[in-house]
Design an enzyme around this catalytic site. Structure first.
Site, PDB file in Angstrom:
ATOM      1  N   HIS A 106     -24.691  52.498  -7.493  1.00 47.46           N
ATOM      2  CA  HIS A 106     -24.311  51.462  -6.530  1.00 47.46           C
ATOM      3  C   HIS A 106     -24.997  51.664  -5.184  1.00 47.46           C
ATOM      4  O   HIS A 106     -24.466  52.377  -4.328  1.00 47.46           O
ATOM      5  CB  HIS A 106     -22.796  51.503  -6.312  1.00 47.46           C
ATOM      6  CG  HIS A 106     -22.011  50.974  -7.466  1.00 47.46           C
ATOM      7  ND1 HIS A 106     -21.633  49.653  -7.579  1.00 47.46           N
ATOM      8  CD2 HIS A 106     -21.539  51.594  -8.573  1.00 47.46           C
ATOM      9  CE1 HIS A 106     -20.958  49.484  -8.704  1.00 47.46           C
ATOM     10  NE2 HIS A 106     -20.884  50.643  -9.334  1.00 47.46           N
TER      11      HIS A 106
ATOM     12  N   CYS B 195     -24.781  47.881 -11.837  1.00 53.23           N
ATOM     13  CA  CYS B 195     -23.656  48.271 -12.692  1.00 53.23           C
ATOM     14  C   CYS B 195     -23.318  47.156 -13.686  1.00 53.23           C
ATOM     15  O   CYS B 195     -24.078  46.913 -14.598  1.00 53.23           O
ATOM     16  CB  CYS B 195     -22.474  48.664 -11.804  1.00 53.23           C
ATOM     17  SG  CYS B 195     -21.246  49.670 -12.653  1.00 53.23           S
TER      18      CYS B 195
ATOM     19  N   GLU C 236     -25.095  49.631  -2.757  1.00 50.32           N
ATOM     20  CA  GLU C 236     -24.289  49.046  -1.661  1.00 50.32           C
ATOM     21  C   GLU C 236     -23.240  50.022  -1.143  1.00 50.32           C
ATOM     22  O   GLU C 236     -22.701  49.839  -0.063  1.00 50.32           O
ATOM     23  CB  GLU C 236     -23.641  47.733  -2.126  1.00 50.32           C
ATOM     24  CG  GLU C 236     -22.394  47.861  -2.990  1.00 50.32           C
ATOM     25  CD  GLU C 236     -22.685  48.144  -4.468  1.00 50.32           C
ATOM     26  OE1 GLU C 236     -23.838  48.496  -4.811  1.00 50.32           O
ATOM     27  OE2 GLU C 236     -21.741  48.015  -5.284  1.00 50.32           O
TER      28      GLU C 236
END
Lengths: 90, 217
Positions: free
Chosen positions: B194, B86, B196
């Protein structure tokens, strides 16, 4: 040492879509402004700099514009510069 | 074998990444303050999401001059792995480690949703646990994720199999539906989604795991 006042205008390159400009153009239509053919949004950066001479001031600001103020992948920039009367801060 | 996560003023996914790498995947992880230059002993470095230095001027434009990123250029030259997520992807393009630029979403909205992504290249280790054409689901959360590049650059990315991930349903107007690209060597990967946030079944998807595991593979 003389001071100079510079204005760097950063604009999106013509090939890059400007959705914020498009949205503003639609709002202008709603406001009743007629005849707008295009509307593109850029940035104006106003700088005061002291340097031994205008050529050196210009060189520094060109470097700044190339390396930081504009991203050459998506943006173009132009520079306007004028000397300031000595000891005057605007 | 450990990894580092760069912390800029304004990063806000640094802890999320650590939660995923250390908490979900048992990868030893340390934070790297933006003023450090010490990347010793690191298998990989993550540039996390957020709003580095407030994202003033342009996303990633100021972060590019952080001391830690001077070390990263050298680190990448020597083959070190760097993952930009990002805002981290935006920083990598400003830094010139990846081509192109990320610009305002076409519909001007900040988009926060799960998206389907197609694996476009398994040439690099980031996605070599997958097959080309596989679909994965990851969350996106960005206002400026519209990938832009010249037609020459796009052709280069295609010819060199560097488009790692593309959107199945383009949410932001990116050129060629691009969601993530690698450098030619393959040790630098930038993506808007993302991974994560997709490492625990409780959050809806674990498709991010293989990407983060490749940090140490």
């Amino acid at each position: 040492m003389p001071s100079f006042k510079a204005q760097v205008l950063v604009s999106l390159r013509p090939s890059v879509l400007d959705p914020a400009g498009e949205a503003t153009k639609s709002a202008a239509n709603r406001l009743g402004i007629q005849g707008l053919e295009s509307l593109r949004i850029g940035k104006s950066i106003e700088i005061q700099i002291h340097a031994p001479n205008e050529q050196e001031a210009r060189r520094r600001i060109e470097l700044l514009s190339d390396r930081l103020l504009a991203n050459p992948v998506i943006e173009d920039w132009t520079l306007e510069m004028k000397p300031l009367p000595s000891n005057r801060v605007e | 074998m450990s990894i580092g996560i760069v912390v800029f003023p304004g990063s806000n996914c640094d802890r999320d990444v650590r939660w995923a790498t250390e908490g979900c995947l048992n990868i030893p992880t340390r934070f790297l303050w933006h003023e450090t230059r010490d990347l010793s002993g690191l298998e990989a470095v993550v540039l996390p999401g957020g709003f580095s230095y407030g994202d003033y001027l342009r996303c990633g434009a100021i972060a590019r001059f952080a001391p830690v990123l001077e070390s990263i250029i050298d680190y990448v030259d020597k083959g070190g792995k760097v993952l930009g997520i990002c805002n981290g992807f935006q920083v990598l393009t400003e830094l010139g480690l990846l081509p192109g630029a990320l610009t305002r979403n076409q519909n001007l909205n900040f988009i926060c949703e799960d998206v389907s992504l197609k694996v476009g290249s398994t040439r690099t280790k980031w996605l070599n646990a997958k097959e080309c054409g596989d679909l994965i689901k990851l969350p996106i959360a960005h206002g400026e994720g519209r990938y832009q590049c010249s037609t020459d650059t796009l052709k280069l990315l295609q010819d060199e199999e560097r488009i790692a991930l593309s959107y199945v349903s383009n949410p932001n107007g990116s050129v060629a539906d691009i969601a993530g690209i690698t450098n030619l060597k393959g040790n630098v990967f930038g993506l808007m989604p993302h991974p994560e946030r997709a490492c625990d079944p409780l959050t809806g998807s674990i498709d991010g795991r293989s990407i983060l595991l490749s940090l140490i593979s």
